[in-house]
Design a protein around this motif. Sequence first.
Motif, PDB file in Angstrom:
ATOM      1  N   ARG A   1       0.846  -1.204   0.000  1.00 54.05           N
ATOM      2  CA  ARG A   1       0.000   0.000   0.000  1.00 54.05           C
ATOM      3  C   ARG A   1       0.880   1.251   0.000  1.00 54.05           C
TER       4      ARG A   1
ATOM      5  N   SER B   1       0.455   5.728  -0.769  1.00 55.61           N
ATOM      6  CA  SER B   1      -0.482   6.806  -1.084  1.00 55.61           C
ATOM      7  C   SER B   1      -0.373   7.103  -2.574  1.00 55.61           C
TER       8      SER B   1
ATOM      9  N   ARG C   1      -1.581   9.380  -5.771  1.00 50.25           N
ATOM     10  CA  ARG C   1      -2.116  10.726  -5.986  1.00 50.25           C
ATOM     11  C   ARG C   1      -2.381  11.054  -7.445  1.00 50.25           C
TER      12      ARG C   1
ATOM     13  N   TYR D   1      -1.238  19.331  -1.917  1.00 47.62           N
ATOM     14  CA  TYR D   1      -1.591  17.975  -1.499  1.00 47.62           C
ATOM     15  C   TYR D   1      -3.049  17.830  -1.071  1.00 47.62           C
TER      16      TYR D   1
ATOM     17  N   CYS E   1      -5.612   7.293  -1.404  1.00 47.61           N
ATOM     18  CA  CYS E   1      -4.780   8.169  -0.560  1.00 47.61           C
ATOM     19  C   CYS E   1      -5.640   8.750   0.557  1.00 47.61           C
ATOM     20  N   TRP E   2      -5.351   8.348   1.739  1.00 48.13           N
ATOM     21  CA  TRP E   2      -6.046   8.852   2.941  1.00 48.13           C
ATOM     22  C   TRP E   2      -5.826  10.361   3.003  1.00 48.13           C
ATOM     23  N   MET E   3      -6.871  11.106   3.132  1.00 49.47           N
ATOM     24  CA  MET E   3      -6.717  12.571   3.139  1.00 49.47           C
ATOM     25  C   MET E   3      -7.538  13.248   4.226  1.00 49.47           C
ATOM     26  N   THR E   4      -6.870  14.107   4.977  1.00 51.02           N
ATOM     27  CA  THR E   4      -7.600  15.005   5.881  1.00 51.02           C
ATOM     28  C   THR E   4      -7.201  16.453   5.600  1.00 51.02           C
ATOM     29  N   GLY E   5      -6.260  16.628   4.658  1.00 50.84           N
ATOM     30  CA  GLY E   5      -5.774  17.968   4.329  1.00 50.84           C
ATOM     31  C   GLY E   5      -6.888  18.982   4.067  1.00 50.84           C
TER      32      GLY E   5
ATOM     33  N   SER F   1       6.816   4.879  -1.106  1.00 50.04           N
ATOM     34  CA  SER F   1       6.406   5.608   0.084  1.00 50.04           C
ATOM     35  C   SER F   1       7.640   6.242   0.704  1.00 50.04           C
ATOM     36  N   PRO F   2       7.467   7.315   1.434  1.00 45.77           N
ATOM     37  CA  PRO F   2       8.629   7.894   2.135  1.00 45.77           C
ATOM     38  C   PRO F   2       9.118   6.933   3.219  1.00 45.77           C
TER      39      PRO F   2
ATOM     40  N   ARG G   1      10.375   5.158   6.721  1.00 49.68           N
ATOM     41  CA  ARG G   1       9.819   5.122   8.077  1.00 49.68           C
ATOM     42  C   ARG G   1      10.922   5.354   9.096  1.00 49.68           C
TER      43      ARG G   1
HETATM   44  C1  LIG Z   1      -4.678  11.128   8.645  1.00 49.23           C
HETATM   45  C2  LIG Z   1      -3.951  11.260   7.338  1.00 49.23           C
HETATM   46  C3  LIG Z   1      -4.148  12.395   6.563  1.00 49.23           C
HETATM   47  C4  LIG Z   1      -3.506  12.530   5.319  1.00 49.23           C
HETATM   48  N1  LIG Z   1      -3.796  13.613   4.526  1.00 49.23           N
HETATM   49  C5  LIG Z   1      -3.243  13.705   3.291  1.00 49.23           C
HETATM   50  C6  LIG Z   1      -3.624  14.767   2.417  1.00 49.23           C
HETATM   51  O1  LIG Z   1      -4.454  15.604   2.721  1.00 49.23           O
HETATM   52  N2  LIG Z   1      -3.035  14.806   1.179  1.00 49.23           N
HETATM   53  C7  LIG Z   1      -2.113  13.883   0.779  1.00 49.23           C
HETATM   54  O2  LIG Z   1      -1.638  13.983  -0.345  1.00 49.23           O
HETATM   55  N3  LIG Z   1      -1.740  12.854   1.592  1.00 49.23           N
HETATM   56  C8  LIG Z   1      -2.295  12.743   2.821  1.00 49.23           C
HETATM   57  N4  LIG Z   1      -1.968  11.678   3.649  1.00 49.23           N
HETATM   58  C9  LIG Z   1      -1.007  10.657   3.174  1.00 49.23           C
HETATM   59  C10 LIG Z   1       0.345  10.756   3.885  1.00 49.23           C
HETATM   60  O3  LIG Z   1       1.053  11.848   3.367  1.00 49.23           O
HETATM   61  C11 LIG Z   1       1.100   9.429   3.654  1.00 49.23           C
HETATM   62  O4  LIG Z   1       0.371   8.389   4.237  1.00 49.23           O
HETATM   63  C12 LIG Z   1       2.525   9.424   4.256  1.00 49.23           C
HETATM   64  O5  LIG Z   1       3.312  10.396   3.631  1.00 49.23           O
HETATM   65  C13 LIG Z   1       3.184   8.065   4.113  1.00 49.23           C
HETATM   66  O6  LIG Z   1       3.226   7.654   2.756  1.00 49.23           O
HETATM   67  P1  LIG Z   1       2.534   6.301   2.273  1.00 49.23           P
HETATM   68  O7  LIG Z   1       1.065   6.397   2.566  1.00 49.23           O
HETATM   69  O8  LIG Z   1       2.787   6.216   0.779  1.00 49.23           O
HETATM   70  O9  LIG Z   1       3.158   5.154   3.004  1.00 49.23           O
HETATM   71  C14 LIG Z   1      -2.612  11.529   4.872  1.00 49.23           C
HETATM   72  C15 LIG Z   1      -2.427  10.377   5.670  1.00 49.23           C
HETATM   73  C16 LIG Z   1      -3.110  10.239   6.865  1.00 49.23           C
HETATM   74  C17 LIG Z   1      -2.934   8.960   7.661  1.00 49.23           C
END
Ligand SMILES: Cc1cc2nc3c(=O)[nH]c(=O)nc-3n(C[C@H](O)[C@H](O)[C@H](O)COP(=O)(O)O)c2cc1C
Length: 212
Positions: free
Chosen positions: A10, A12, A14, A89, A157-161, A198-199, A201
């Motif tokens: 998994r 993120s 975009r 983002y 991509c989980w987003m709360t931004g 992914s970035p 850890r």
């Molecule tokens: C609660 C939460 C909010 C996030 N909000 C955003 C967002 O608004 N935009 C975005 O591009 N990524 C968002 N992300 C993704 C994170 O940037 C990403 O999970 C993290 O950099 C690690 O990368 P990976 O998911 O590829 O392992 C969010 C992740 C989480 C868990």
Amino acid sequence: MGELDFIYKRHSIRRFKDIEIPDEDINEIIKAATYAPSGNNIQNWHFVVVKNKKIIKEMVKIVEDKNKELSENIPDEDMKQRFRRYVKYHTVFRNAPVVILIFCGPYDITGLDFIKANNTTMEELIDFQKPDPAIQNIGAAMENLQLAATAKGYGACWMTGPSYARKELEKLINLDKEGYFLAAMTPLGVPEDGDIKSPPRKPLEEVMTVIE
Ligand SMILES: Cc1cc2nc3c(=O)[nH]c(=O)nc-3n(C[C@H](O)[C@H](O)[C@H](O)COP(=O)(O)O)c2cc1C
């Protein structure tokens, strides 16, 4: 194949291909999300699946308008630049064929009544509610959704931004469920070709404490 590959695969995502997702796949992914654990099995979630491109565009515009509004009030030019880089983002769902919004319904932490009955101060009450199980339930569902999407060959991509535009987004979606608020959203689609990573850890020693 390691047995935890479903976790490590998994990432993120975009950027998406312009390919529609069959309803069966969307339903299966949402069903997997609902198999997440939740406190008291309360299942205080509601999933809004937006497939309408016009509505997705409107959502992007709402966030961009809010970005503009907020940016105008930042006095410092350097801070403005940082803000612009950061808000890029918050519209990464713009070219996804599907956007799923997760609404969070009420769920009071177990024992809140008993705590309140003990003449607690507001400060103590806020501290008591820090683990926020209502939101933890949503997090569990969202992670299931992300893993299910990946297992079926999709990206998410989980987003709360975009949360600072929550009220405006809620108005657009107009969900008729008392006490529910927009907690998170995710695009869903076939990932655009390219290197998906992914970035890094933090090392385990930094995030783990063992008590023997
Ligand atoms: C609660 C939460 C909010 C996030 N909000 C955003 C967002 O608004 N935009 C975005 O591009 N990524 C968002 N992300 C993704 C994170 O940037 C990403 O999970 C993290 O950099 C690690 O990368 P990976 O998911 O590829 O392992 C969010 C992740 C989480 C868990």
